[in-house]
Write a protein that holds these residues in place. Structure first.
Motif, PDB file in Angstrom:
ATOM      1  N   LYS A  61      18.974  23.299  51.136  1.00  0.00           N
ATOM      2  CA  LYS A  61      19.255  22.059  50.932  1.00  0.00           C
ATOM      3  C   LYS A  61      20.698  21.371  50.983  1.00  0.00           C
ATOM      4  CE  LYS A  61      15.201  22.232  47.978  1.00  0.00           C
ATOM      5  NZ  LYS A  61      14.853  21.750  46.551  1.00  0.00           N
ATOM      6  N   LEU A  62      21.596  22.273  51.504  1.00  0.00           N
ATOM      7  CA  LEU A  62      23.135  22.046  51.310  1.00  0.00           C
ATOM      8  C   LEU A  62      23.629  21.987  52.674  1.00  0.00           C
ATOM      9  CD1 LEU A  62      25.626  21.407  49.529  1.00  0.00           C
ATOM     10  CD2 LEU A  62      25.949  23.641  49.314  1.00  0.00           C
ATOM     11  N   ARG A  63      24.293  20.953  53.219  1.00  0.00           N
ATOM     12  CA  ARG A  63      25.031  21.049  54.508  1.00  0.00           C
ATOM     13  C   ARG A  63      26.538  20.094  54.381  1.00  0.00           C
ATOM     14  NH1 ARG A  63      22.436  24.545  55.456  1.00  0.00           N
ATOM     15  NH2 ARG A  63      20.965  24.815  57.210  1.00  0.00           N
ATOM     16  N   PHE A  64      27.163  20.563  55.231  1.00  0.00           N
ATOM     17  CA  PHE A  64      28.630  19.968  55.307  1.00  0.00           C
ATOM     18  C   PHE A  64      28.841  19.195  56.759  1.00  0.00           C
ATOM     19  CE2 PHE A  64      28.871  23.222  52.010  1.00  0.00           C
ATOM     20  CZ  PHE A  64      29.337  22.734  51.060  1.00  0.00           C
ATOM     21  N   SER A  65      29.584  18.111  56.696  1.00  0.00           N
ATOM     22  CA  SER A  65      30.098  17.545  57.998  1.00  0.00           C
ATOM     23  C   SER A  65      31.631  17.452  57.751  1.00  0.00           C
ATOM     24  CB  SER A  65      29.515  16.205  58.421  1.00  0.00           C
ATOM     25  OG  SER A  65      27.928  16.408  58.457  1.00  0.00           O
ATOM     26  N   ILE A  66      32.367  17.889  58.942  1.00  0.00           N
ATOM     27  CA  ILE A  66      33.887  17.790  59.009  1.00  0.00           C
ATOM     28  C   ILE A  66      34.211  16.668  59.787  1.00  0.00           C
ATOM     29  CG2 ILE A  66      35.920  19.259  59.243  1.00  0.00           C
ATOM     30  CD1 ILE A  66      34.085  21.499  58.754  1.00  0.00           C
ATOM     31  N   TYR A  67      35.238  16.039  59.274  1.00  0.00           N
ATOM     32  CA  TYR A  67      35.562  14.867  60.080  1.00  0.00           C
ATOM     33  C   TYR A  67      37.203  14.861  60.169  1.00  0.00           C
ATOM     34  CZ  TYR A  67      31.163  12.377  59.161  1.00  0.00           C
ATOM     35  OH  TYR A  67      29.748  12.185  59.312  1.00  0.00           O
ATOM     36  N   GLU A  68      37.701  14.127  61.031  1.00  0.00           N
ATOM     37  CA  GLU A  68      39.313  13.837  61.339  1.00  0.00           C
ATOM     38  C   GLU A  68      39.726  13.456  60.109  1.00  0.00           C
ATOM     39  OE1 GLU A  68      40.597  11.821  64.686  1.00  0.00           O
ATOM     40  OE2 GLU A  68      40.124  13.527  65.935  1.00  0.00           O
ATOM     41  N   GLY A  69      40.899  13.877  59.575  1.00  0.00           N
ATOM     42  CA  GLY A  69      41.398  13.295  58.128  1.00  0.00           C
ATOM     43  C   GLY A  69      41.876  11.900  58.316  1.00  0.00           C
ATOM     44  N   THR A  70      42.118  11.461  59.426  1.00  0.00           N
ATOM     45  CA  THR A  70      42.856   9.787  59.316  1.00  0.00           C
ATOM     46  C   THR A  70      41.722   9.070  59.874  1.00  0.00           C
ATOM     47  OG1 THR A  70      45.267  10.827  60.136  1.00  0.00           O
ATOM     48  CG2 THR A  70      44.540   8.551  60.399  1.00  0.00           C
ATOM     49  N   ALA A  71      41.434   7.790  59.088  1.00  0.00           N
ATOM     50  CA  ALA A  71      40.281   7.028  59.829  1.00  0.00           C
ATOM     51  C   ALA A  71      40.802   6.194  60.761  1.00  0.00           C
ATOM     52  CB  ALA A  71      39.931   6.081  58.507  1.00  0.00           C
ATOM     53  N   GLU A  72      39.937   5.792  61.771  1.00  0.00           N
ATOM     54  CA  GLU A  72      40.212   4.515  62.768  1.00  0.00           C
ATOM     55  C   GLU A  72      40.644   3.169  62.124  1.00  0.00           C
ATOM     56  OE1 GLU A  72      37.377   4.866  65.592  1.00  0.00           O
ATOM     57  OE2 GLU A  72      37.795   6.883  66.006  1.00  0.00           O
ATOM     58  N   ALA A  73      41.071   2.191  62.868  1.00  0.00           N
ATOM     59  CA  ALA A  73      41.152   0.936  62.170  1.00  0.00           C
ATOM     60  C   ALA A  73      39.907   0.478  61.524  1.00  0.00           C
ATOM     61  CB  ALA A  73      41.636   0.023  63.409  1.00  0.00           C
ATOM     62  N   ASN A  74      38.996   0.654  61.995  1.00  0.00           N
ATOM     63  CA  ASN A  74      37.657   0.175  61.642  1.00  0.00           C
ATOM     64  C   ASN A  74      37.103   0.721  60.319  1.00  0.00           C
ATOM     65  OD1 ASN A  74      36.613   2.387  62.882  1.00  0.00           O
ATOM     66  ND2 ASN A  74      35.476   1.062  64.315  1.00  0.00           N
ATOM     67  N   GLY A  75      37.840   1.878  59.881  1.00  0.00           N
ATOM     68  CA  GLY A  75      37.438   2.595  58.824  1.00  0.00           C
ATOM     69  C   GLY A  75      36.708   3.930  59.115  1.00  0.00           C
ATOM     70  N   ASP A  76      36.085   4.116  60.381  1.00  0.00           N
ATOM     71  CA  ASP A  76      35.276   5.183  60.800  1.00  0.00           C
ATOM     72  C   ASP A  76      36.330   6.239  61.065  1.00  0.00           C
ATOM     73  OD1 ASP A  76      32.990   3.600  60.804  1.00  0.00           O
ATOM     74  OD2 ASP A  76      33.107   3.190  62.744  1.00  0.00           O
ATOM     75  N   ARG A  77      35.642   7.590  61.123  1.00  0.00           N
ATOM     76  CA  ARG A  77      36.311   8.687  61.369  1.00  0.00           C
ATOM     77  C   ARG A  77      35.641   9.479  62.240  1.00  0.00           C
ATOM     78  NH1 ARG A  77      39.639  10.354  56.899  1.00  0.00           N
ATOM     79  NH2 ARG A  77      39.391   8.918  54.864  1.00  0.00           N
ATOM     80  N   ALA A  78      36.448  10.262  63.127  1.00  0.00           N
ATOM     81  CA  ALA A  78      35.793  10.836  64.191  1.00  0.00           C
ATOM     82  C   ALA A  78      35.064  12.052  63.544  1.00  0.00           C
ATOM     83  CB  ALA A  78      36.716  11.384  65.317  1.00  0.00           C
ATOM     84  N   LEU A  79      33.958  12.447  64.068  1.00  0.00           N
ATOM     85  CA  LEU A  79      33.067  13.618  63.422  1.00  0.00           C
ATOM     86  C   LEU A  79      33.628  14.947  64.421  1.00  0.00           C
ATOM     87  CD1 LEU A  79      30.970  15.085  61.794  1.00  0.00           C
ATOM     88  CD2 LEU A  79      29.157  14.273  63.702  1.00  0.00           C
ATOM     89  N   ILE A  80      33.855  15.898  63.395  1.00  0.00           N
ATOM     90  CA  ILE A  80      34.289  17.114  64.490  1.00  0.00           C
ATOM     91  C   ILE A  80      33.163  18.282  64.671  1.00  0.00           C
ATOM     92  CG2 ILE A  80      36.080  19.195  64.544  1.00  0.00           C
ATOM     93  CD1 ILE A  80      38.032  17.158  63.075  1.00  0.00           C
ATOM     94  N   ILE A  81      32.829  18.504  63.380  1.00  0.00           N
ATOM     95  CA  ILE A  81      31.447  19.496  63.375  1.00  0.00           C
ATOM     96  C   ILE A  81      30.545  19.084  62.505  1.00  0.00           C
ATOM     97  CG2 ILE A  81      30.925  21.701  63.265  1.00  0.00           C
ATOM     98  CD1 ILE A  81      33.929  22.661  63.132  1.00  0.00           C
TER      99      ILE A  81
END
Length: 320
Positions: A161-181
């Motif tokens: 019942k547990l999952r993780f998603s890893i994103y880039e540490g720095t957010a883009e100008a619109n606040g979104d972060r690039a999903l890595i895994i």
């Protein structure tokens, strides 16, 4: 003109291979490649045979990689790719590849781009091959990340019942972060270039979400455990307290602000919810029933909604 075209092709592969452009660029600069990058993984020409490039007159080159500049050689888990730097029909030709630890290639004299990937970590380096045997080393500047989560008081959460998603540490100008895994299982080790990453831990499938920034250090395994403030809730519609659940019931869950956050159908409505106040609305046939309840972190509970006249709502209530 050639330099401009080369940079254009080289930018694409690094982005597709690792989704870590900042860390990879740092590794490349450290290796003396500057802003030189490889094209997208779909934009190179694959080798025409299993044999590494032309044996005649070539020099043997041994490639090795380390997590840090003073680290020992990585003995397994590496993927090596060797490219010619000149594009052919819009693609960089990949002339050789290997898996494992250190690798030995027999290559024609000339200049090449070597890429080493280790999980989601990687580095690129330009090498020059002559007629004499030589060695080249790549420093990945990478480490490992191992994630887990618990409930309040250290109670274990079922891994399914547990999952993780890893994103880039720095957010883009619109606040979104690039999903890595996405969908990383708890207690699995993910190899990443050193840096800060934004980790999202999801317990269940509704609103039990914890976000945190975690730093990965080169040559080290970073173990991080987050704490969820949530509980598992099961709801059922009954004609009397302790009675059997009524089948064919439609459920709508509202948060404290009255916003709908979950809908389901069945005799039971089971879900994981973050701590807080909620309203559950149960509809069976033409009757609608409502109940307010509170979720306390770590306290799983069963909520009974009574199908009585007193608990029934007017179907026209709140229609607008």
């Amino acid at each position: 003109m050639f330099e401009g075209r080369l940079r254009l092709f080289l930018v694409r592969l690094c982005a597709a291979l690792f989704l870590l452009p900042v860390s990879l660029a740092a590794a490349q600069e450290k290796d003396g490649v500057g802003d030189l990058k490889l094209p997208g993984i779909s934009s190179y020409a694959t080798p025409k045979s299993e044999t590494p490039l032309a044996l005649g007159g070539g020099g043997a080159i041994t490639l090795s990689a380390q997590l840090t500049d003073k680290g020992t050689d990585i003995t397994r888990g590496l993927v090596w790719r060797v490219f010619k730097p000149e594009p052919v029909n819009g693609k960089l030709p990949m002339v050789a590849s290997a898996h494992g630890g250190s690798a030995v290639f027999q290559l024609e004299p000339g200049s090449y781009l070597v890429h080493a990937s280790y999980g989601r970590a990687g580095a690129t380096k330009r090498i020059t091959v002559g007629k004499e045997a030589k060695r080249e080393s790549l420093v990945l500047d990478a480490g490992g990340l191992k994630l887990d989560a618990v409930l309040s008081g250290g109670v274990r959460i079922p891994p399914k019942k547990l999952r993780f998603s890893i994103y880039e540490g720095t957010a883009e100008a619109n606040g979104d972060r690039a999903l890595i895994i996405p969908d990383v299982e708890p207690n699995s080790v993910v190899r990443l270039n050193a840096g800060i990453y934004h980790v999202v831990s999801t317990y269940g499938a509704v609103n039990a979400v914890i976000r945190s920034d975690i730093r990965v250090e080169a040559g080290k395994l970073t173990e991080a455990t987050v704490e969820h403030h949530a509980a598992e809730i099961t709801m059922k519609l009954v004609r009397e307290a302790g009675g059997e659940a009524i089948a064919d019931t439609s459920w709508s869950l509202l948060n404290e602000s009255g916003d709908p956050i979950k809908e389901t159908v069945g005799a039971f409505a089971s879900m994981v919810l973050a701590e807080g106040d909620y309203t559950i609305i149960a509809k069976n046939r033409d009757r609608i029933y409502q109940k307010d309840f509170t979720v306390v972190a770590g306290q799983n509970q069963e909520i009974e909604v009574l199908a009585t006249e007193a608990a029934a709502m007017d179907p026209e209530e709140g229609a607008d």
